[in-house]
Design a protein around this motif. Sequence first.
Motif, mmCIF file in Angstrom:
data_model
loop_
_atom_site.group_PDB
_atom_site.id
_atom_site.type_symbol
_atom_site.label_atom_id
_atom_site.label_comp_id
_atom_site.label_asym_id
_atom_site.label_seq_id
_atom_site.Cartn_x
_atom_site.Cartn_y
_atom_site.Cartn_z
ATOM 1 N N SER A 230 0.864 -1.191 0.000
ATOM 2 C CA SER A 230 0.000 0.000 0.000
ATOM 3 C C SER A 230 0.892 1.228 0.000
ATOM 4 C CB SER A 230 -0.909 0.018 1.243
ATOM 5 O OG SER A 230 -0.143 0.253 2.409
ATOM 6 N N GLY A 231 0.280 2.389 -0.198
ATOM 7 C CA GLY A 231 1.056 3.626 -0.115
ATOM 8 C C GLY A 231 1.635 3.810 1.284
ATOM 9 N N MET A 232 0.838 3.496 2.325
ATOM 10 C CA MET A 232 1.361 3.639 3.683
ATOM 11 C C MET A 232 2.475 2.632 3.951
ATOM 12 S SD MET A 232 0.334 6.306 5.012
ATOM 13 C CE MET A 232 1.325 6.115 6.476
ATOM 14 N N ALA A 233 2.401 1.448 3.321
ATOM 15 C CA ALA A 233 3.506 0.486 3.455
ATOM 16 C C ALA A 233 4.769 1.076 2.827
ATOM 17 C CB ALA A 233 3.145 -0.834 2.787
ATOM 18 N N PHE B 221 8.305 15.525 1.385
ATOM 19 C CA PHE B 221 7.088 16.310 1.118
ATOM 20 C C PHE B 221 6.307 15.704 -0.041
ATOM 21 C CE2 PHE B 221 8.629 18.495 -2.728
ATOM 22 C CZ PHE B 221 10.009 18.391 -2.593
ATOM 23 N N GLU B 222 5.049 16.127 -0.131
ATOM 24 C CA GLU B 222 4.191 15.757 -1.252
ATOM 25 C C GLU B 222 4.064 16.979 -2.153
ATOM 26 O OE1 GLU B 222 0.637 15.135 0.972
ATOM 27 O OE2 GLU B 222 1.455 13.414 2.031
ATOM 28 N N THR B 223 3.989 16.764 -3.440
ATOM 29 C CA THR B 223 3.573 17.829 -4.338
ATOM 30 C C THR B 223 2.901 17.204 -5.556
ATOM 31 O OG1 THR B 223 4.141 19.850 -5.516
ATOM 32 C CG2 THR B 223 5.850 18.138 -5.527
ATOM 33 N N VAL C 294 10.006 12.727 -2.518
ATOM 34 C CA VAL C 294 8.775 13.384 -2.957
ATOM 35 C C VAL C 294 7.675 12.338 -3.103
ATOM 36 C CG1 VAL C 294 7.645 14.715 -4.781
ATOM 37 C CG2 VAL C 294 10.009 15.213 -4.163
ATOM 38 N N ASP C 295 6.583 12.523 -2.374
ATOM 39 C CA ASP C 295 5.388 11.721 -2.601
ATOM 40 C C ASP C 295 4.646 12.376 -3.761
ATOM 41 O OD1 ASP C 295 2.823 10.671 -2.643
ATOM 42 O OD2 ASP C 295 2.691 10.429 -0.481
ATOM 43 N N SER C 296 4.700 11.706 -4.918
ATOM 44 C CA SER C 296 4.176 12.265 -6.167
ATOM 45 C C SER C 296 2.835 11.631 -6.547
ATOM 46 C CB SER C 296 5.232 12.038 -7.267
ATOM 47 O OG SER C 296 4.967 12.754 -8.429
ATOM 48 N N THR C 297 2.158 11.067 -5.534
ATOM 49 C CA THR C 297 0.904 10.346 -5.769
ATOM 50 C C THR C 297 -0.132 11.181 -6.514
ATOM 51 O OG1 THR C 297 1.208 8.989 -3.795
ATOM 52 C CG2 THR C 297 -1.049 9.250 -4.562
ATOM 53 N N PHE C 298 -0.243 12.484 -6.161
ATOM 54 C CA PHE C 298 -1.272 13.334 -6.766
ATOM 55 C C PHE C 298 -1.002 13.613 -8.246
ATOM 56 C CE2 PHE C 298 -3.996 15.927 -3.582
ATOM 57 C CZ PHE C 298 -4.295 14.793 -2.866
ATOM 58 N N HIS D 56 4.969 6.591 -4.249
ATOM 59 C CA HIS D 56 3.611 6.603 -4.790
ATOM 60 C C HIS D 56 2.685 5.697 -3.998
ATOM 61 C CE1 HIS D 56 3.985 8.850 -8.521
ATOM 62 N NE2 HIS D 56 5.137 8.252 -8.732
ATOM 63 N N SER D 57 1.449 6.128 -3.849
ATOM 64 C CA SER D 57 0.381 5.186 -3.563
ATOM 65 C C SER D 57 -0.083 4.713 -4.936
ATOM 66 C CB SER D 57 -0.762 5.871 -2.823
ATOM 67 O OG SER D 57 -1.897 5.024 -2.875
ATOM 68 N N LEU D 58 0.185 3.441 -5.257
ATOM 69 C CA LEU D 58 -0.240 2.892 -6.562
ATOM 70 C C LEU D 58 -1.756 2.761 -6.626
ATOM 71 C CD1 LEU D 58 2.386 0.012 -6.942
ATOM 72 C CD2 LEU D 58 2.449 2.269 -8.012
ATOM 73 N N THR D 59 -2.374 2.788 -5.439
ATOM 74 C CA THR D 59 -3.829 2.714 -5.314
ATOM 75 C C THR D 59 -4.524 3.789 -6.142
ATOM 76 O OG1 THR D 59 -3.271 2.228 -2.995
ATOM 77 C CG2 THR D 59 -5.596 2.551 -3.507
ATOM 78 N N LYS D 60 -3.810 4.897 -6.407
ATOM 79 C CA LYS D 60 -4.439 6.085 -6.991
ATOM 80 C C LYS D 60 -4.282 6.092 -8.517
ATOM 81 C CE LYS D 60 -4.793 6.841 -2.577
ATOM 82 N NZ LYS D 60 -5.939 6.333 -1.841
HETATM 83 N N1 PLP Z 1 0.363 9.362 -0.051
HETATM 84 C C1 PLP Z 1 -0.662 10.116 -0.480
HETATM 85 C C2 PLP Z 1 -0.390 11.466 -1.056
HETATM 86 C C3 PLP Z 1 -1.967 9.631 -0.388
HETATM 87 O O1 PLP Z 1 -2.984 10.381 -0.831
HETATM 88 C C4 PLP Z 1 -2.194 8.349 0.173
HETATM 89 C C5 PLP Z 1 -3.558 7.814 0.324
HETATM 90 O O2 PLP Z 1 -4.526 8.510 0.141
HETATM 91 C C6 PLP Z 1 -1.100 7.601 0.623
HETATM 92 C C7 PLP Z 1 0.176 8.141 0.479
HETATM 93 C C8 PLP Z 1 -1.277 6.256 1.225
HETATM 94 O O3 PLP Z 1 -1.629 5.337 0.237
HETATM 95 P P1 PLP Z 1 -2.497 3.990 0.485
HETATM 96 O O4 PLP Z 1 -3.899 4.429 0.753
HETATM 97 O O5 PLP Z 1 -2.312 3.219 -0.767
HETATM 98 O O6 PLP Z 1 -1.895 3.329 1.685
#
Ligand code: PLP
Length: 397
Positions: free
Chosen positions: A86-89, A154-156, A183-187, A205-209
Motif C-alpha cells: 500500500s502507499g502507507m507500506a 514532502f508531497e507535491t 517526494v510523494d508524487s501520488t497526486f 507513490h500510492s499505486l492505489t491512486k
Molecule cells: N500518499 C498520499 C499522497 C496519499 O494520498 C495516500 C492515500 O490517500 C497515501 C500516500 C497512502 O496510500 P495507500 O492508501 O495506498 O496506503
Amino acid sequence: MTRSNRPPGFATRAIHHGYDAKDHHRAVGTPIYMTSTFAFDSVDEAEAVAEAGGATYAREHNPTTAILEARLANLEGAEACVVVASGMAAVGTLLLSLLSQGDAIVVHETLYSNTFAMAHDGLPRFGIEVIPVDLANPANLDAVVSKRVKLVYFETPVNPTAQVLDIAAISARAHAMGAKVVVDSTFASPAVQRPIEHGADLVLHSLTKYINGHGDMLGGAVAGDAASIAKLRGLGLRYITGATLSPMAAFLVLRGMKTLALRMERHGSNALAVANMLAAHPKVAWVRYPFLPGSPTLALAQKQMSNGSAMLSFGLKDGFEGARRLMDGLELVQRAVSLGDAESLIMHPGSLTRARQRTRPEARLATGVTEDLIRLSVGLEDEADLLEDFSRALARV
Ligand code: PLP
C-alpha cells in the motif's frame, strides 16, 4: 523498417517497458506468478541465486512484481524501484529503512493525514526527530539547524490542499545540508510529474491512486537510486514491514498503467474545467488547483508538471456546513475518501476528522487544512456531466 535511435515515448514505455513476450511463452498479457517460493536443481544453485540477491522467496522477489518495478523505475527516470502492499507500506518501509534512532527528518507542515500521523505520532516513538517546516518557502529550510537531518520529505501536489511545492529549490537546499529528498508524487503520477528530473532522490507513490487508476487494489512504490532501493527491499520489506505487494495486484497495476498517459490527459482537462467553473461561482470562496489561471504557483506548476493532474481543493462561503450540504447534493460525484479513479470522488477532511475524534480524541486536521476545505478528485466522466452536477448541487447550498 529499422528503428530509429529515438528512445520510445512515455505512453509506449508505460505499455511495453521491461516485458518481452518471448520470455513468457509468447503471452502478450503479463503472466501472474502465483508462487511463494522458487525451487533449484542443487544446493549450489540455490546458494548462488541467494548470494546474487535473486528470487528465492516471494516476500522480496516475484517475476510479475519485478516487471512492474522495472517499468515504474523507467517511467520515473530512476535506477530502481520497489513495490509494496500500500502507499502507507511505502511510507513505513522507506522511513524505517532509511532512518535510525537519533536521526532527524524534515517534513512539509501539510501531509496526507496518515503520513502526518506517522511523522508526528509514529516516528518520535522510535527516537526519530521530526521537524515540520513550511516548504512553500524553500528558504525556510535554512533555519533548520539540526545536523542530523537525513531526509527532507514532502508531497507535491500536497494532499489534501493541492498546493504545489518547488522540487528543484527544495532539493538544492536539502542537498546542501546533506539530506536526501523524498517526494510523494501520488497526486501527479509519472505521466504528469517526474521529481527525479527536478533534483529529488526518491519518489514515493500510492499505486492505489492514478497509477492503477481503477480503484480495485491497494499498492505502493518507491523509486530512486539502486543502493537506497536495495535497503528498502533488504531491510524494510524483508524484516521490518514484510508488506509485499501480491502478484495479482501487480498485474492489475500493470494493466492500469497501459492507459496512464491517456487517462492523465483527460483527468487534467476535466479538472481544469471544473476548477474554472468553481472559481467563477458566487457561492465558492476559494479554489486551489495547480493549473488554475491566476494561481500564485501557476508558473511553478507549469515548470514541473505537464498538466495540473486532477486533484483540487476548494471552500464555500458557507464554510463547514456548506461543504456538507454541497457534498450531499451531488448525484454523479461520489462521496469517498480515495482518489485517482475513473469515478469523480469528493471528501471533506473537516467532517471526517470530527467523526474520528469521537473514538480517537488525538485525531486532528493536518497543519494548513482548514475546516471548510473540500477535496475533489476529478474523474474521467464527460466534462458537461460533471459541470452540471456541481451547478445543480451548488444551487441547493
Ligand atoms: N500518499 C498520499 C499522497 C496519499 O494520498 C495516500 C492515500 O490517500 C497515501 C500516500 C497512502 O496510500 P495507500 O492508501 O495506498 O496506503
